[in-house]
Write a protein that holds these residues in place. Sequence first.
Motif, PDB file in Angstrom:
ATOM      1  N   SER A  40      25.233  70.234 -79.498  1.00  0.00           N
ATOM      2  CA  SER A  40      26.141  70.444 -78.363  1.00  0.00           C
ATOM      3  C   SER A  40      25.790  69.516 -77.210  1.00  0.00           C
ATOM      4  CB  SER A  40      26.102  71.909 -77.911  1.00  0.00           C
ATOM      5  OG  SER A  40      24.929  72.205 -77.170  1.00  0.00           O
ATOM      6  N   GLY A  41      24.485  69.365 -76.939  1.00  0.00           N
ATOM      7  CA  GLY A  41      24.062  68.478 -75.860  1.00  0.00           C
ATOM      8  C   GLY A  41      24.344  67.019 -76.162  1.00  0.00           C
ATOM      9  N   ILE A  42      24.031  66.593 -77.376  1.00  0.00           N
ATOM     10  CA  ILE A  42      24.226  65.191 -77.763  1.00  0.00           C
ATOM     11  C   ILE A  42      25.710  64.850 -77.823  1.00  0.00           C
ATOM     12  CG2 ILE A  42      23.883  63.533 -79.636  1.00  0.00           C
ATOM     13  CD1 ILE A  42      21.303  65.194 -80.306  1.00  0.00           C
ATOM     14  N   ALA A  47      29.965  61.668 -75.069  1.00  0.00           N
ATOM     15  CA  ALA A  47      31.252  61.563 -74.382  1.00  0.00           C
ATOM     16  C   ALA A  47      31.095  60.879 -73.034  1.00  0.00           C
ATOM     17  CB  ALA A  47      31.870  62.950 -74.205  1.00  0.00           C
ATOM     18  N   LYS A  48      29.904  60.965 -72.442  1.00  0.00           N
ATOM     19  CA  LYS A  48      29.628  60.310 -71.165  1.00  0.00           C
ATOM     20  C   LYS A  48      28.938  58.957 -71.364  1.00  0.00           C
ATOM     21  CE  LYS A  48      29.500  64.333 -68.138  1.00  0.00           C
ATOM     22  NZ  LYS A  48      30.404  63.840 -67.086  1.00  0.00           N
ATOM     23  N   ARG A  49      28.897  58.499 -72.627  1.00  0.00           N
ATOM     24  CA  ARG A  49      28.363  57.186 -72.979  1.00  0.00           C
ATOM     25  C   ARG A  49      26.878  57.027 -72.624  1.00  0.00           C
ATOM     26  NH1 ARG A  49      32.292  53.883 -74.659  1.00  0.00           N
ATOM     27  NH2 ARG A  49      34.459  54.417 -74.190  1.00  0.00           N
ATOM     28  N   PHE A  50      26.078  58.056 -72.882  1.00  0.00           N
ATOM     29  CA  PHE A  50      24.632  57.944 -72.741  1.00  0.00           C
ATOM     30  C   PHE A  50      24.100  57.064 -73.863  1.00  0.00           C
ATOM     31  CE2 PHE A  50      23.031  61.676 -70.014  1.00  0.00           C
ATOM     32  CZ  PHE A  50      24.139  61.612 -69.185  1.00  0.00           C
ATOM     33  N   ASP A  51      22.970  56.380 -73.611  1.00  0.00           N
ATOM     34  CA  ASP A  51      22.348  55.625 -74.691  1.00  0.00           C
ATOM     35  C   ASP A  51      21.597  56.584 -75.615  1.00  0.00           C
ATOM     36  OD1 ASP A  51      19.965  56.292 -73.427  1.00  0.00           O
ATOM     37  OD2 ASP A  51      19.647  54.306 -72.568  1.00  0.00           O
ATOM     38  N   LEU A  52      20.985  56.064 -76.670  1.00  0.00           N
ATOM     39  CA  LEU A  52      20.343  56.909 -77.662  1.00  0.00           C
ATOM     40  C   LEU A  52      19.246  57.768 -77.064  1.00  0.00           C
ATOM     41  CD1 LEU A  52      20.088  54.599 -80.811  1.00  0.00           C
ATOM     42  CD2 LEU A  52      21.588  56.569 -80.453  1.00  0.00           C
ATOM     43  N   PHE A  53      18.414  57.154 -76.210  1.00  0.00           N
ATOM     44  CA  PHE A  53      17.331  57.932 -75.608  1.00  0.00           C
ATOM     45  C   PHE A  53      17.886  59.017 -74.689  1.00  0.00           C
ATOM     46  CE2 PHE A  53      14.375  58.824 -72.136  1.00  0.00           C
ATOM     47  CZ  PHE A  53      13.268  59.246 -72.861  1.00  0.00           C
ATOM     48  N   GLY A  54      18.896  58.674 -73.909  1.00  0.00           N
ATOM     49  CA  GLY A  54      19.492  59.656 -73.021  1.00  0.00           C
ATOM     50  C   GLY A  54      20.106  60.816 -73.786  1.00  0.00           C
ATOM     51  N   ALA A  55      20.806  60.500 -74.885  1.00  0.00           N
ATOM     52  CA  ALA A  55      21.417  61.541 -75.702  1.00  0.00           C
ATOM     53  C   ALA A  55      20.351  62.429 -76.336  1.00  0.00           C
ATOM     54  CB  ALA A  55      22.280  60.902 -76.787  1.00  0.00           C
ATOM     55  N   PHE A  56      19.260  61.801 -76.825  1.00  0.00           N
ATOM     56  CA  PHE A  56      18.161  62.570 -77.413  1.00  0.00           C
ATOM     57  C   PHE A  56      17.531  63.484 -76.366  1.00  0.00           C
ATOM     58  CE2 PHE A  56      13.585  63.019 -78.148  1.00  0.00           C
ATOM     59  CZ  PHE A  56      13.582  63.632 -79.384  1.00  0.00           C
ATOM     60  N   ALA A  63      18.048  72.149 -76.445  1.00  0.00           N
ATOM     61  CA  ALA A  63      17.497  72.927 -77.554  1.00  0.00           C
ATOM     62  C   ALA A  63      16.253  73.726 -77.174  1.00  0.00           C
ATOM     63  CB  ALA A  63      17.180  71.998 -78.726  1.00  0.00           C
ATOM     64  N   VAL A  64      15.394  73.159 -76.319  1.00  0.00           N
ATOM     65  CA  VAL A  64      14.111  73.828 -76.036  1.00  0.00           C
ATOM     66  C   VAL A  64      14.035  74.396 -74.627  1.00  0.00           C
ATOM     67  CG1 VAL A  64      12.974  72.256 -77.647  1.00  0.00           C
ATOM     68  CG2 VAL A  64      12.859  71.786 -75.188  1.00  0.00           C
ATOM     69  N   GLY A  65      15.024  74.105 -73.776  1.00  0.00           N
ATOM     70  CA  GLY A  65      14.951  74.528 -72.380  1.00  0.00           C
ATOM     71  C   GLY A  65      14.860  76.031 -72.197  1.00  0.00           C
ATOM     72  N   GLY A  66      15.768  76.766 -72.836  1.00  0.00           N
ATOM     73  CA  GLY A  66      15.778  78.214 -72.688  1.00  0.00           C
ATOM     74  C   GLY A  66      14.518  78.861 -73.228  1.00  0.00           C
ATOM     75  N   GLY A  67      14.077  78.412 -74.405  1.00  0.00           N
ATOM     76  CA  GLY A  67      12.867  78.963 -75.008  1.00  0.00           C
ATOM     77  C   GLY A  67      11.627  78.662 -74.188  1.00  0.00           C
ATOM     78  N   THR A  68      11.614  77.503 -73.546  1.00  0.00           N
ATOM     79  CA  THR A  68      10.470  77.142 -72.703  1.00  0.00           C
ATOM     80  C   THR A  68      10.365  78.077 -71.504  1.00  0.00           C
ATOM     81  OG1 THR A  68      10.639  74.810 -73.332  1.00  0.00           O
ATOM     82  CG2 THR A  68       9.427  75.309 -71.328  1.00  0.00           C
ATOM     83  N   ILE A  69      11.484  78.316 -70.829  1.00  0.00           N
ATOM     84  CA  ILE A  69      11.489  79.237 -69.689  1.00  0.00           C
ATOM     85  C   ILE A  69      11.075  80.634 -70.138  1.00  0.00           C
ATOM     86  CG2 ILE A  69      12.944  80.328 -67.944  1.00  0.00           C
ATOM     87  CD1 ILE A  69      14.598  77.763 -67.887  1.00  0.00           C
ATOM     88  N   ARG A  70      11.594  81.071 -71.282  1.00  0.00           N
ATOM     89  CA  ARG A  70      11.217  82.384 -71.831  1.00  0.00           C
ATOM     90  C   ARG A  70       9.724  82.477 -72.055  1.00  0.00           C
ATOM     91  NH1 ARG A  70      12.699  82.064 -77.487  1.00  0.00           N
ATOM     92  NH2 ARG A  70      10.689  80.966 -77.509  1.00  0.00           N
ATOM     93  N   CYS A  89      13.937  67.672 -85.458  1.00  0.00           N
ATOM     94  CA  CYS A  89      15.219  68.359 -85.580  1.00  0.00           C
ATOM     95  C   CYS A  89      16.240  67.757 -84.617  1.00  0.00           C
ATOM     96  CB  CYS A  89      15.033  69.854 -85.300  1.00  0.00           C
ATOM     97  SG  CYS A  89      16.506  70.858 -85.617  1.00  0.00           S
ATOM     98  N   CYS A  90      15.810  67.480 -83.390  1.00  0.00           N
ATOM     99  CA  CYS A  90      16.710  66.882 -82.398  1.00  0.00           C
ATOM    100  C   CYS A  90      17.051  65.440 -82.769  1.00  0.00           C
ATOM    101  CB  CYS A  90      16.077  66.941 -81.013  1.00  0.00           C
ATOM    102  SG  CYS A  90      15.948  68.618 -80.344  1.00  0.00           S
ATOM    103  N   ALA A  91      16.076  64.719 -83.320  1.00  0.00           N
ATOM    104  CA  ALA A  91      16.339  63.347 -83.766  1.00  0.00           C
ATOM    105  C   ALA A  91      17.372  63.346 -84.889  1.00  0.00           C
ATOM    106  CB  ALA A  91      15.042  62.694 -84.224  1.00  0.00           C
ATOM    107  N   PHE A  92      17.267  64.316 -85.786  1.00  0.00           N
ATOM    108  CA  PHE A  92      18.238  64.432 -86.868  1.00  0.00           C
ATOM    109  C   PHE A  92      19.627  64.741 -86.314  1.00  0.00           C
ATOM    110  CE2 PHE A  92      20.349  67.065 -90.192  1.00  0.00           C
ATOM    111  CZ  PHE A  92      20.530  66.053 -91.120  1.00  0.00           C
ATOM    112  N   ALA A  93      19.681  65.522 -85.230  1.00  0.00           N
ATOM    113  CA  ALA A  93      20.967  65.827 -84.600  1.00  0.00           C
ATOM    114  C   ALA A  93      21.599  64.558 -84.034  1.00  0.00           C
ATOM    115  CB  ALA A  93      20.778  66.864 -83.494  1.00  0.00           C
ATOM    116  N   VAL A  94      20.773  63.644 -83.483  1.00  0.00           N
ATOM    117  CA  VAL A  94      21.283  62.369 -82.982  1.00  0.00           C
ATOM    118  C   VAL A  94      21.886  61.563 -84.133  1.00  0.00           C
ATOM    119  CG1 VAL A  94      20.669  60.144 -81.958  1.00  0.00           C
ATOM    120  CG2 VAL A  94      19.685  62.254 -81.038  1.00  0.00           C
ATOM    121  N   VAL A  95      21.164  61.507 -85.249  1.00  0.00           N
ATOM    122  CA  VAL A  95      21.653  60.783 -86.422  1.00  0.00           C
ATOM    123  C   VAL A  95      22.957  61.398 -86.921  1.00  0.00           C
ATOM    124  CG1 VAL A  95      21.142  60.172 -88.821  1.00  0.00           C
ATOM    125  CG2 VAL A  95      19.331  60.064 -87.086  1.00  0.00           C
ATOM    126  N   TRP A  96      23.026  62.723 -86.911  1.00  0.00           N
ATOM    127  CA  TRP A  96      24.224  63.427 -87.362  1.00  0.00           C
ATOM    128  C   TRP A  96      25.434  63.041 -86.507  1.00  0.00           C
ATOM    129  CZ3 TRP A  96      24.781  67.149 -91.331  1.00  0.00           C
ATOM    130  CH2 TRP A  96      26.006  67.803 -91.356  1.00  0.00           C
TER     131      TRP A  96
END
Length: 223
Positions: A40-42, A47-56, A63-70, A89-96
């Motif tokens: 969802s984030g990527i 859509a906002k034309r982020f580069d690969l690192f920005g999208a990752f 993916a980890v923000g909510g769990g980190t705060i918890r 897992c997040c890198a695979f999402a970028v590839v997907w």
Amino acid sequence: MLEAIGQYVTRLLSELEQTLSIPTSFVVIEFLGTFAFALSGIRLASAKRFDLFGAFAVGLATAVGGGTIRDLLLRVQPFWTTNAVYFLCCAFAVVWVMAFRRQLVRQQNTWFLFDTLGLALFNVIGIEKSLNLGQTWWMAITMGCVTGAAGGVIRDLLLGEVPLIFRKEIYAVACACGGVVYILCRHYGVPGSLNAAVAILAVIATRLLAVRFHWHLPTLKGE
């Protein structure tokens, strides 16, 4: 080869079960939620034309923000610092997203579906982990909402958008509904995996129905 992969997966699930304080079946839910939220984030970052690192970075934060705060609130080590598999897992999402970009862009509602799925999956993880750490039922529901909704808040802030949780859309309320369902099912002895499935469906159904019939909480007016 397949046997070695199977042994690695079994060992990984066992290690994460102990680290995350959740049953093995919930570890699988954890990974599904990580992948769905990262997508969802990527998807929105592309859509906002982020580069690969920005999208990752956006996908990982989602993916980890909510769990980190918890985990910080529960005073335990943040889950993603224990194993590099979350980065993979997040890198695979970028590839997907790169591989199926045309289909994802063509279907404008895909980010909503991934976001809703991640919301539902992480909500259950937050509740189960909190209960296993000895928290009260109301604290568990609260931590479920934090786990499910906070990642989306971080994503929207990074993308320069008003977070969904602060708009009219039913978001954290859907988590609360799923949390109540989970606690009630657990109280009446529903098996863990079935309980999780029912709570996940409750969150998804609440959010989809809210969007379909334009349900929303009353807004505060300045005058």
